[in-house]
Design a protein around this motif. Structure first.
Motif, short mmCIF file in Angstrom:
data_model
loop_
_atom_site.label_atom_id
_atom_site.label_comp_id
_atom_site.label_asym_id
_atom_site.label_seq_id
_atom_site.Cartn_x
_atom_site.Cartn_y
_atom_site.Cartn_z
N GLY A 19 31.96 32.95 54.64
CA GLY A 19 31.77 32.72 53.22
C GLY A 19 32.37 33.79 52.32
N ASP A 20 33.05 34.76 52.92
CA ASP A 20 33.64 35.84 52.13
C ASP A 20 35.04 35.47 51.65
OD1 ASP A 20 31.50 37.71 52.34
OD2 ASP A 20 32.08 38.07 54.42
N HIS A 21 35.55 36.28 50.75
CA HIS A 21 36.92 36.14 50.29
C HIS A 21 37.82 36.99 51.18
CE1 HIS A 21 34.90 34.51 46.81
NE2 HIS A 21 36.07 34.05 46.39
N LEU A 22 39.09 36.60 51.24
CA LEU A 22 40.05 37.27 52.10
C LEU A 22 41.31 37.60 51.32
CD1 LEU A 22 41.16 37.98 55.02
CD2 LEU A 22 42.03 35.63 55.04
N VAL A 23 41.74 38.85 51.40
CA VAL A 23 43.06 39.25 50.94
C VAL A 23 43.80 39.73 52.17
CG1 VAL A 23 44.39 40.84 49.52
CG2 VAL A 23 42.24 39.91 48.64
N TRP A 24 44.89 39.05 52.49
CA TRP A 24 45.67 39.40 53.68
C TRP A 24 47.09 39.64 53.22
CZ3 TRP A 24 46.36 35.59 58.40
CH2 TRP A 24 47.04 36.25 59.44
N THR A 25 47.57 40.86 53.43
CA THR A 25 48.95 41.20 53.10
C THR A 25 49.63 41.68 54.36
OG1 THR A 25 48.55 43.51 52.51
CG2 THR A 25 48.28 41.88 50.77
N LEU A 62 49.86 43.98 43.32
CA LEU A 62 48.59 44.66 43.06
C LEU A 62 47.84 44.01 41.90
CD1 LEU A 62 49.67 48.36 43.61
CD2 LEU A 62 48.59 46.79 45.24
N ASP A 63 48.58 43.58 40.88
CA ASP A 63 47.96 42.85 39.77
C ASP A 63 47.35 41.53 40.26
OD1 ASP A 63 48.71 44.85 38.02
OD2 ASP A 63 50.44 43.75 37.21
N PHE A 68 42.56 38.40 41.61
CA PHE A 68 41.84 37.62 42.60
C PHE A 68 40.46 38.21 42.88
CE2 PHE A 68 40.84 36.67 47.08
CZ PHE A 68 40.87 35.27 47.05
N ALA A 69 40.39 39.54 42.90
CA ALA A 69 39.14 40.22 43.26
C ALA A 69 38.18 40.40 42.09
CB ALA A 69 39.47 41.58 43.87
N THR A 70 38.64 40.15 40.90
CA THR A 70 37.80 40.35 39.72
C THR A 70 37.10 39.04 39.37
OG1 THR A 70 39.33 42.02 38.90
CG2 THR A 70 37.79 41.08 37.30
#
Length: 71
Positions: A19-25, A62-63, A68-70
């Motif tokens: 159920g979490d969010h994912l940032v994958w780079t 980064l923006d 996305f995270a805000t």
């Protein structure tokens, strides 16, 4: 593109299943198109960024991550 290594893909799926969010780079292993990208981004809780290997993450990336995270 080759399939993402099993461990990284399993970790991404586990994050989303929890159920979490994912940032994958990643400049090589983030899916750029196709069914795997569709699967990971379907719920709108994943941001996948595949930066150019020569420059890495840019200020625009980064923006995008910040937006996305805000909430």
């Amino acid at each position: 593109m080759a399939e993402a290594p099993a461990a990284k893909l399993a970790a991404a799926r586990a994050v989303l299943a929890g159920g979490d969010h994912l940032v994958w780079t990643d400049d090589d292993e983030v899916p750029a198109a196709g069914p795997l990208l569709d699967e990971l981004t379907a719920a709108g809780r994943a941001l996948l960024i595949r930066p150019d290997a020569r420059c890495g993450l840019t200020p625009a990336h980064l923006d995008e991550i910040e937006a996305f995270a805000t909430p």
